[in-house]
Write a protein that holds these residues in place. Sequence first.
Motif, mmCIF file in Angstrom:
data_model
loop_
_atom_site.group_PDB
_atom_site.id
_atom_site.type_symbol
_atom_site.label_atom_id
_atom_site.label_comp_id
_atom_site.label_asym_id
_atom_site.label_seq_id
_atom_site.Cartn_x
_atom_site.Cartn_y
_atom_site.Cartn_z
ATOM 1 N N SER A 92 44.081 35.735 40.235
ATOM 2 C CA SER A 92 43.487 37.014 40.640
ATOM 3 C C SER A 92 42.372 36.812 41.651
ATOM 4 O O SER A 92 42.285 37.532 42.656
ATOM 5 C CB SER A 92 42.926 37.746 39.410
ATOM 6 O OG SER A 92 43.956 38.098 38.518
ATOM 7 N N SER A 96 42.592 37.787 45.661
ATOM 8 C CA SER A 96 41.615 38.758 46.178
ATOM 9 C C SER A 96 40.935 38.220 47.427
ATOM 10 O O SER A 96 40.770 38.935 48.418
ATOM 11 C CB SER A 96 40.568 39.067 45.100
ATOM 12 O OG SER A 96 41.168 39.668 43.972
ATOM 13 N N ILE A 270 36.196 42.342 42.817
ATOM 14 C CA ILE A 270 37.578 42.677 43.190
ATOM 15 C C ILE A 270 37.639 44.086 43.781
ATOM 16 O O ILE A 270 38.289 44.321 44.809
ATOM 17 C CB ILE A 270 38.510 42.568 41.966
ATOM 18 C CG1 ILE A 270 38.654 41.104 41.540
ATOM 19 C CG2 ILE A 270 39.893 43.148 42.279
ATOM 20 C CD1 ILE A 270 39.434 40.910 40.243
ATOM 21 N N PHE A 274 38.779 44.973 47.793
ATOM 22 C CA PHE A 274 39.893 45.840 48.154
ATOM 23 C C PHE A 274 39.429 47.169 48.746
ATOM 24 O O PHE A 274 40.126 47.769 49.554
ATOM 25 C CB PHE A 274 40.818 46.049 46.951
ATOM 26 C CG PHE A 274 41.670 44.849 46.668
ATOM 27 C CD1 PHE A 274 42.741 44.531 47.486
ATOM 28 C CD2 PHE A 274 41.379 44.000 45.618
ATOM 29 C CE1 PHE A 274 43.509 43.409 47.265
ATOM 30 C CE2 PHE A 274 42.139 42.873 45.379
ATOM 31 C CZ PHE A 274 43.215 42.580 46.204
#
Length: 299
Positions: A92, A96, A270, A274
């Motif tokens: 993850s 990212s 995260i 994004f």
Amino acid sequence: MNVSAMVKLTISMAIFGSIGFFTINTGIPAVELVFVRCICATLFLSAMWYLTGGHKTEIWNKREVLQTLLCGVFLVLNWVFLFKAFEEMSISIAISIYNLAPIFVLILGTLFLREKMTVSGVLATVICFVGSIFIVGIESFQSIDLFLNSGFVWALLSAICYALTMFTSKTIRNLSPYATTFLQTIVGIVMLLPLCNFEVFVGLSTSNWLYILGTGIIHTGFVYYLFFDSIRNLSTIIVSVLVFVDPVVAILLDTIILDFRPTLLQTFGIVLIFAGIIFTVFKPNENPTNNVVNEENVS
């Protein structure tokens, strides 16, 4: 709206989202895995190129061929660095950071193409930078050893090479996607052959081999075929949205199957990354590199 093309692109991105899970189960290091991936992609996509008859109508241009070969160097390094990041950190977190590539494309455009860096571009860059610090952990920046062992450097290098791949392929117009990928994966085979330690393939289990071949044939050959077959029939905005299926699937698999549990700060990081990426991608009037980011966003 081409529903068939949307389905193909969604499937390709969802499959690629599982590449981290496959990678850590192959049992071999990054260089050897990318080498196998290049071989599988070359064979699979060459076959598709031949069967579709594209090789008969291919337009070869010396400048574009050389440009594609350079692009291939960045693409292969991008894969190696990403897989090395998977060896050091959570999927993850690596994914990212890897998806910071659009931000780096924006910066490259400002530095080398004299494209104006807008206020929104600077803001997105700062947001993503802060998110990166949170997601890796502030403690990882307290000493050089912790920083180097965190995997952050590998993930960041993969994002930079990904951005360079997109940037150098910006003006390739005549070569078909099949010819482009064929040249790039051939570069990978030549680059990595001298660096491969073939002893790592000795003693692998059947499961390891299935994951290795899956990474090469499915994640590279099949995914590239679906991707190239779909994006030409979709608008830029649709492609921009659907490519985010990739990191979403990666994070879900990491959380559900591999039991990754991000801290509050990592979750915030995260979200920041994004948010910055989405803010960059969906500002077409201010971001001249937008088409590059969207149309080349596949690994």
